[in-house]
Write an enzyme that holds these catalytic residues in place. Structure first.
Site, short mmCIF file in Angstrom:
data_model
loop_
_atom_site.label_atom_id
_atom_site.label_comp_id
_atom_site.label_asym_id
_atom_site.label_seq_id
_atom_site.Cartn_x
_atom_site.Cartn_y
_atom_site.Cartn_z
CB SER A 92 61.26 40.09 -43.88
OG SER A 92 61.72 38.77 -43.87
CD GLU B 298 71.94 41.74 -41.71
OE1 GLU B 298 70.82 42.23 -41.54
OE2 GLU B 298 72.54 41.06 -40.85
CB CYS C 27 60.01 31.48 -42.00
SG CYS C 27 59.85 32.89 -40.91
CE1 TYR D 269 64.53 37.71 -49.19
CE2 TYR D 269 64.67 39.68 -47.85
CZ TYR D 269 64.00 38.53 -48.22
OH TYR D 269 62.80 38.23 -47.63
CB ALA E 204 74.76 50.35 -39.40
CD GLU F 287 57.07 26.19 -36.58
OE1 GLU F 287 56.05 26.68 -37.07
OE2 GLU F 287 58.19 26.74 -36.70
NE ARG G 21 51.91 31.68 -21.56
CZ ARG G 21 52.06 32.98 -21.75
NH1 ARG G 21 51.00 33.77 -21.71
NH2 ARG G 21 53.24 33.50 -21.97
CB THR H 136 58.22 36.99 -42.13
OG1 THR H 136 59.24 36.32 -41.41
CG2 THR H 136 58.76 37.53 -43.43
CB ALA I 85 50.72 28.15 -40.41
CG HIS J 87 32.89 15.81 -52.17
ND1 HIS J 87 32.97 15.50 -50.84
CD2 HIS J 87 32.64 14.66 -52.84
CE1 HIS J 87 32.76 14.19 -50.70
NE2 HIS J 87 32.56 13.67 -51.90
P1 NDP Z 1 57.11 31.70 -28.26
O1 NDP Z 1 56.73 32.97 -27.60
O2 NDP Z 1 56.19 31.12 -29.28
O3 NDP Z 1 57.37 30.59 -27.16
C1 NDP Z 1 58.29 30.77 -26.15
C2 NDP Z 1 58.14 29.60 -25.21
O4 NDP Z 1 59.20 29.65 -24.26
C3 NDP Z 1 56.85 29.63 -24.44
O5 NDP Z 1 56.39 28.31 -24.33
C4 NDP Z 1 57.27 30.20 -23.09
O6 NDP Z 1 56.49 29.74 -22.02
C5 NDP Z 1 58.66 29.61 -22.95
N1 NDP Z 1 59.53 30.42 -22.10
C6 NDP Z 1 59.73 31.75 -22.14
N2 NDP Z 1 60.65 32.12 -21.22
C7 NDP Z 1 61.02 31.00 -20.59
C8 NDP Z 1 61.92 30.72 -19.54
N3 NDP Z 1 62.60 31.69 -18.94
N4 NDP Z 1 62.05 29.44 -19.12
C9 NDP Z 1 61.36 28.45 -19.71
N5 NDP Z 1 60.49 28.66 -20.71
C10 NDP Z 1 60.31 29.90 -21.15
O7 NDP Z 1 58.57 31.98 -28.85
P2 NDP Z 1 59.46 31.18 -29.86
O8 NDP Z 1 60.85 31.41 -29.39
O9 NDP Z 1 58.98 29.79 -30.05
O10 NDP Z 1 59.22 31.97 -31.21
C11 NDP Z 1 59.40 33.39 -31.24
C12 NDP Z 1 58.40 34.02 -32.16
O11 NDP Z 1 58.76 33.76 -33.51
C13 NDP Z 1 56.99 33.47 -32.03
O12 NDP Z 1 56.26 34.09 -31.02
C14 NDP Z 1 56.42 33.74 -33.38
O13 NDP Z 1 55.89 35.04 -33.39
C15 NDP Z 1 57.61 33.65 -34.31
N6 NDP Z 1 57.62 32.36 -35.02
C16 NDP Z 1 56.64 32.10 -35.92
C17 NDP Z 1 56.61 30.92 -36.60
C18 NDP Z 1 55.52 30.64 -37.56
O14 NDP Z 1 54.87 31.59 -38.00
N7 NDP Z 1 55.24 29.39 -37.90
C19 NDP Z 1 57.63 29.89 -36.40
C20 NDP Z 1 58.61 30.26 -35.41
C21 NDP Z 1 58.60 31.46 -34.76
P3 NDP Z 1 55.11 30.46 -21.56
O15 NDP Z 1 54.09 30.05 -22.56
O16 NDP Z 1 54.88 29.90 -20.22
O17 NDP Z 1 55.40 31.92 -21.55
#
Ligand code: NDP
Length: 463
Positions: A15, A35, A48, A99, A115, A184, A207, A314, A344, A439
């Site tokens: 993106s 790419e 996404c 794209y 690359a 999700e 978190r 993105t 979201a 409403h």
């Molecule tokens: P996230 O950062 O959202 O979540 C990662 C999860 O993995 C957390 O719960 C974390 O725990 C856990 N974790 C990390 N390391 C370990 C480990 N070594 N062992 C066990 N658990 C672990 O990352 P995602 O991979 O879900 O998504 C990546 C990013 O992509 C997101 O942060 C977001 O920015 C983007 N995204 C956005 C979406 C949207 O806009 N709807 C949809 C999907 C992705 P802890 O909390 O304890 O650190």
């Protein structure tokens, strides 16, 4: 420019990279975009967009259940995984084509090759075994799922890279992680009929989000039959001859599943990218370090999107690309603005949120007014679903400024987008109060919560 092959060369056709390349080329500059996999990047190819299509698919089971309350007789619905995947693949191929077309329409060079940087102004194209030069280079290579290589049996697990191409719907799936992707997909698989177990190491899922959202999402997901094991870790994964996975947990228990998905964060794609050759600095996790204008420590190289440690979304990568163009080609220095990003989470129920969580706001403001509505949406009166919706507004009591709005329920993401404008403009609670309700909608609750439910003073909730 005469000395270089390109005004701008972009490594990475996702993106951020495609936006930077396309708009720069539309300004009459000579642009190349390389790419190594598929144009569109994570968002379009295995993130996404296909995810959202699968979210839609998974909503139908509840819609069929709800239909009876509205007088419909649906019969015995059946789901065909391979049909969904084939239809999804067709749509993704169409988007990838768009794209590429967007780039070729503005006469940017499309290079289907890995690359790597070979100097501050040069890039080596592996598939073509040649080197090109560029006045400016953007690295927009994104990220890849953490595969937990230290986990015994991690080779028996899938990640979000593979989940879109499974040949069949797993009857049972264990998902490791408590973030966006884990939750999700937990809801997608549950909606499609799989038995889902989420294993999360922390105290409560998601978190960093408002605690109210986290707790209520947990309750609603559990009510749909999703098992969520918090404060639990996977210690090993085994695979039997029939493909069944056995998942050992640190509490001594064992789970049996057909697939195990790791959704434990993403790492930047910076390995063997020639960053060291070009002198580009990275942080301890491999993310490329950039200044406020997305420029690296090397004067001719920029980095944007998930390969930098900013906000991995993105629209943020696209925004960073547009700021680069304003700064470098339109004589209008513009820093990316990462404040108040609405987002979201496409769980079921969905989350839409913008601004500070209550906990985060309480750390920064002396006195907060918190407005909260937890109610059964109108649709659920006839659908028979007991699912409740949550809306919450966090305000600075002193200035009346709205600091955060958090929604759990249908269309929360759509609401977050429009709320994002108001919050970005610095809306006060009084602005919400003088806005006429639409409403009957669920969103009207946002403008009819006149009295705070409680206050937080010096970080302590007042009854
Ligand atoms: P996230 O950062 O959202 O979540 C990662 C999860 O993995 C957390 O719960 C974390 O725990 C856990 N974790 C990390 N390391 C370990 C480990 N070594 N062992 C066990 N658990 C672990 O990352 P995602 O991979 O879900 O998504 C990546 C990013 O992509 C997101 O942060 C977001 O920015 C983007 N995204 C956005 C979406 C949207 O806009 N709807 C949809 C999907 C992705 P802890 O909390 O304890 O650190």
């Amino acid at each position: 420019m005469a000395d270089y092959d390109y005004d701008l060369f972009v490594i990475g056709g996702g993106s951020g990279g495609v936006r930077a390349g396309r708009v720069t080329a539309s300004l009459g500059k000579k642009v190349g975009v390389a790419e190594e996999y598929r144009f569109g990047g994570t968002c379009v190819i295995r993130g996404c967009v296909p995810k959202k299509l699968m979210v839609y698919a998974s909503h139908f089971s509840e819609a069929f259940d709800a239909a009876a309350g509205f007088g419909w007789e649906v019969g015995d619905p059946r789901f065909d995984w391979s049909k969904l995947i084939a239809n999804k693949d067709r749509e993704i191929a169409r988007l990838e084509g768009l794209y590429r077309k967007g780039l070729s329409n503005v006469e940017a060079d499309i290079l289907d090759t890995r690359a790597v940087l070979s100097g501050p102004n040069s890039v080596y194209l592996q598939a073509e075994n040649r080197t090109v030069t560029a006045e400016k280079i953007i690295v927009a290579t994104g990220g890849a799922p953490n595969r937990l290589s230290n986990l015994p049996g991690s080779e028996h697990c899938i990640t979000s890279d593979e989940v879109f191409q499974l040949t069949e719907l797993p009857d049972r799936i264990v998902i490791n992680g408590g973030g966006y992707i884990a939750l999700e997909f937990a809801c997608i698989f549950a909606g499609l009929g799989s038995k889902v177990t989420v294993v999360y190491r922390g105290e409560e899922i998601l978190r960093g989000f408002d605690d109210d959202l986290r707790e209520n999402l947990h309750v609603e997901m559990a009510a749909k039959g999703i098992e969520i094991l918090c404060q639990t870790e996977i210690t090993s994964v085994g695979e039997a001859d029939d493909g069944t996975r056995s998942v050992k947990l640190n509490n001594g228990n064992e789970l049996v599943a057909d697939q195990v998905m790791l959704a434990v964060g993403r790492d930047p794609t910076t390995k063997s990218l020639g960053l060291d050759v070009a002198g580009v600095e990275t942080d301890e996790r491999g993310f490329i370090k950039v200044d406020e204008y997305s420029k690296t420590n090397v004067n001719s190289i920029w980095a944007l999107g998930d390969v930098t440690n900013r906000v991995a979304l993105t629209p943020v990568a696209i925004h960073e690309a547009m700021c680069f163009i304003e700064t470098e080609y339109r004589n209008n220095p513009t820093k990316p603005d990462h404040k108040f990003i609405a987002t979201a989470v496409f769980t079921q129920p969905e989350i839409g949120t913008v601004g500070f969580s209550e906990e985060n706001a309480a750390r920064q403001y002396t006195k907060l007014n918190v407005f909260r509505a937890h109610f059964r949406p109108l649709k659920n009166t006839l659908s028979g679903s007991g699912e409740k919706m949550l809306m919450k507004i966090v305000c600075d009591a002193e200035s009346d400024k709205v600091l955060g709005v958090h929604i759990l329920g249908p269309d929360a993401g759509e609401m977050a987008q429009t709320l994002g404008i108001a919050i970005k403009m610095g809306a006060k609670k009084a602005d919400f109060d003088r806005t006429m309700a639409v409403h009957p909608t669920a969103a009207e609750e946002l403008v009819t919560m006149y009295h705070p439910d409680y206050q937080i003073v010096d970080g302590v909730r007042q009854s």
